[in-house]
Design an enzyme around this catalytic site. Structure first.
Site, PDB file in Angstrom:
ATOM      1  CB  SER A   1      -0.836   0.009   1.281  1.00  0.00           C
ATOM      2  OG  SER A   1      -1.388   1.288   1.496  1.00  0.00           O
TER       3      SER A   1
ATOM      4  CE1 TYR B   1      -4.254  -2.037   4.912  1.00  0.00           C
ATOM      5  CE2 TYR B   1      -3.201   0.070   4.517  1.00  0.00           C
ATOM      6  CZ  TYR B   1      -3.803  -1.072   4.034  1.00  0.00           C
ATOM      7  OH  TYR B   1      -3.924  -1.268   2.683  1.00  0.00           O
TER       8      TYR B   1
HETATM    9  N1  LIG Z   1      -8.650  -0.547  -1.231  1.00  0.00           N
HETATM   10  C1  LIG Z   1      -7.606   0.228  -1.019  1.00  0.00           C
HETATM   11  O1  LIG Z   1      -7.718   1.463  -1.022  1.00  0.00           O
HETATM   12  C2  LIG Z   1      -6.243  -0.388  -0.800  1.00  0.00           C
HETATM   13  C3  LIG Z   1      -5.153   0.490  -0.755  1.00  0.00           C
HETATM   14  C4  LIG Z   1      -3.884  -0.030  -0.580  1.00  0.00           C
HETATM   15  C5  LIG Z   1      -3.713  -1.404  -0.452  1.00  0.00           C
HETATM   16  N2  LIG Z   1      -4.788  -2.239  -0.476  1.00  0.00           N
HETATM   17  C6  LIG Z   1      -4.527  -3.678  -0.319  1.00  0.00           C
HETATM   18  O2  LIG Z   1      -5.088  -4.410  -1.386  1.00  0.00           O
HETATM   19  C7  LIG Z   1      -5.337  -5.746  -0.948  1.00  0.00           C
HETATM   20  C8  LIG Z   1      -6.726  -6.144  -1.384  1.00  0.00           C
HETATM   21  O3  LIG Z   1      -7.657  -5.318  -0.700  1.00  0.00           O
HETATM   22  P1  LIG Z   1      -9.001  -4.775  -1.356  1.00  0.00           P
HETATM   23  O4  LIG Z   1      -8.975  -3.289  -1.284  1.00  0.00           O
HETATM   24  O5  LIG Z   1      -9.231  -5.423  -2.661  1.00  0.00           O
HETATM   25  O6  LIG Z   1     -10.050  -5.212  -0.236  1.00  0.00           O
HETATM   26  P2  LIG Z   1     -11.203  -6.323  -0.221  1.00  0.00           P
HETATM   27  O7  LIG Z   1     -12.227  -6.029  -1.253  1.00  0.00           O
HETATM   28  O8  LIG Z   1     -11.668  -6.399   1.215  1.00  0.00           O
HETATM   29  O9  LIG Z   1     -10.435  -7.649  -0.624  1.00  0.00           O
HETATM   30  C9  LIG Z   1      -9.707  -8.407   0.309  1.00  0.00           C
HETATM   31  C10 LIG Z   1      -9.941  -9.861  -0.017  1.00  0.00           C
HETATM   32  O10 LIG Z   1      -9.215 -10.684   0.910  1.00  0.00           O
HETATM   33  C11 LIG Z   1     -10.124 -11.638   1.456  1.00  0.00           C
HETATM   34  N3  LIG Z   1      -9.694 -12.001   2.814  1.00  0.00           N
HETATM   35  C12 LIG Z   1      -9.952 -11.391   4.023  1.00  0.00           C
HETATM   36  N4  LIG Z   1      -9.402 -12.107   5.044  1.00  0.00           N
HETATM   37  C13 LIG Z   1      -8.774 -13.187   4.469  1.00  0.00           C
HETATM   38  C14 LIG Z   1      -8.050 -14.288   4.970  1.00  0.00           C
HETATM   39  N5  LIG Z   1      -7.818 -14.433   6.292  1.00  0.00           N
HETATM   40  N6  LIG Z   1      -7.576 -15.210   4.082  1.00  0.00           N
HETATM   41  C15 LIG Z   1      -7.780 -15.069   2.761  1.00  0.00           C
HETATM   42  N7  LIG Z   1      -8.472 -14.056   2.201  1.00  0.00           N
HETATM   43  C16 LIG Z   1      -8.953 -13.114   3.047  1.00  0.00           C
HETATM   44  C17 LIG Z   1     -11.470 -10.943   1.466  1.00  0.00           C
HETATM   45  O11 LIG Z   1     -12.515 -11.908   1.488  1.00  0.00           O
HETATM   46  P3  LIG Z   1     -14.002 -11.428   1.964  1.00  0.00           P
HETATM   47  O12 LIG Z   1     -14.464 -10.429   0.961  1.00  0.00           O
HETATM   48  O13 LIG Z   1     -14.781 -12.697   1.945  1.00  0.00           O
HETATM   49  O14 LIG Z   1     -13.814 -10.842   3.349  1.00  0.00           O
HETATM   50  C18 LIG Z   1     -11.407 -10.226   0.104  1.00  0.00           C
HETATM   51  O15 LIG Z   1     -11.703 -11.070  -0.964  1.00  0.00           O
HETATM   52  C19 LIG Z   1      -5.117  -5.748   0.573  1.00  0.00           C
HETATM   53  O16 LIG Z   1      -3.842  -6.260   0.843  1.00  0.00           O
HETATM   54  C20 LIG Z   1      -5.166  -4.264   0.925  1.00  0.00           C
HETATM   55  O17 LIG Z   1      -4.430  -3.957   2.103  1.00  0.00           O
HETATM   56  C21 LIG Z   1      -6.059  -1.762  -0.649  1.00  0.00           C
END
Ligand SMILES: NC(=O)c1ccc[n+]([C@@H]2O[C@H](COP(=O)([O-])OP(=O)(O)OC[C@H]3O[C@@H](n4cnc5c(N)ncnc54)[C@H](OP(=O)(O)O)[C@@H]3O)[C@@H](O)[C@H]2O)c1
Length: 303
Positions: free
Chosen positions: A150, A162
């Site tokens: 991130s 985080y």
């Molecule tokens: N969105 C942002 O602004 C942002 C910014 C910087 C970095 N990121 C990073 O991008 C990555 C993906 O996040 P996202 O934004 O796409 O969020 P998201 O929509 O919440 O996706 C996260 C995914 O991981 C799954 N998950 C949660 N706990 C888990 C576990 N214990 N084992 C395996 N899978 C698990 C979730 O499943 P469920 O949906 O079933 O809970 C979901 O499919 C993360 O590492 C996040 O920190 C996001």
């Protein structure tokens, strides 16, 4: 003199543009393993790479998420249930991948103390354990590892848990890159800014903050004051409402890291990351702290 400098810079970007357009050959034979495919970036990336013809091995946390993804993709996308905080689940998923890829190429992509541990377990230890469980396969295949960090892995302005986890992902990826480079394995890191996904869901985050605040020690709450907390919620809500909805800015970086002959080591995804957070990270700390805290509410007992 300035003309020469401008020409040199122009040539450098032209060269970089040409180099980064070179795509890996035989993409249809390549396997890519992606975690967190129920929603967000993982889900979108699985669909995107399916359209590019890659063989996608998609790990979902829930059967519901897996079923939905299978419905929305071709039969080249296979799903497995994986909880990255459970060693048995990781071992089973690694075995499942092994049965599918054999010796073929594989790439992987890949938040009180309770909250810290939960975040570290998912975001950092999960990434490390999943990566290590697949490393031998990746080395054999001279594959790639794409970790999702991130922009909070470069600067640290939001949740402590985080930011610690994402700084950890950066450190892990850098150390790993040096370790596996001699084996022809590339390690890339994608650093998204703020995007609208389940992770940045305003209501979910507000409930989580309210929960932590309500459970917090009385003396801590007194030192900050209820007014501080309420203003903080409003500030966070306003910032989250500005999140980008163009998730492709992130998944395009992931796709490039997986398919380009010459992937970058680091991808900063999103306008906020490139034009605000990265420049901010180069400022002297006293200035970056000032810029970031300018809009912060004042705690009740601030001196
Ligand atoms: N969105 C942002 O602004 C942002 C910014 C910087 C970095 N990121 C990073 O991008 C990555 C993906 O996040 P996202 O934004 O796409 O969020 P998201 O929509 O919440 O996706 C996260 C995914 O991981 C799954 N998950 C949660 N706990 C888990 C576990 N214990 N084992 C395996 N899978 C698990 C979730 O499943 P469920 O949906 O079933 O809970 C979901 O499919 C993360 O590492 C996040 O920190 C996001």
């Amino acid at each position: 003199m300035w003309l020469y400098v401008a020409c040199l810079i122009g040539l450098y970007y032209l060269f970089r543009w040409y180099r980064e357009r070179q795509v890996v050959s035989n993409l249809r034979d390549k396997y890519v393993f992606i975690t967190g495919c129920d929603s967000g970036f993982g889900n979108l990336l699985a669909k995107q790479l399916d359209l590019r013809g890659l063989r996608v091995l998609a790990a979902c946390l829930t059967e519901k998420g897996a079923e939905q993804l299978r419905r929305e993709t071709s039969d080249r996308v296979e799903t497995v249930i994986l909880d990255v905080t459970k060693t048995e689940s990781i071992t089973a998923a690694a075995q499942w991948v092994k049965e599918r890829v054999g010796n073929k190429d594989v790439c992987t992509e890949l938040m009180t103390k309770e909250n810290l541990m939960k975040t570290m377990n998912i975001n950092l230890f999960g990434v490390i354990e999943v990566t290590m469980s697949m490393l031998q396969m990746v080395k054999r295949a001279r594959g790639r590892i794409v970790n999702v960090s991130s922009i909070m892995g470069r600067v640290a302005f939001c949740s402590v848990a985080y930011c610690c986890s994402k700084h950890g992902v950066e450190a892990f990826s850098d150390c790993l890159r040096l370790d596996v480079q001699p084996f022809g394995v590339k390690v890339c890191v994608v650093e998204p800014g703020y995007f609208k996904t389940n992770l940045t869901n305003v209501q979910k985050l507000q409930e989580c903050s309210e929960n932590s605040w309500n459970k917090g020690p009385v003396e801590v709450k007194e030192s900050y004051g209820q007014e501080f907390f309420e203003k903080l919620l409003i500030r966070n809500k306003n910032s989250l409402q500005k999140c980008s909805t163009n998730l492709h800015l992130v998944t395009d970086c992931m796709e490039h890291a997986l398919t380009s002959h010459y992937p970058r080591y680091r991808y900063s995804a999103g306008w906020d990351a490139q034009f605000f957070f990265i420049p901010l990270s180069y400022l002297p700390t006293v200035l970056s702290d000032y810029v970031w805290s300018a809009n912060n509410p004042k705690p009740a007992h601030a001196v």
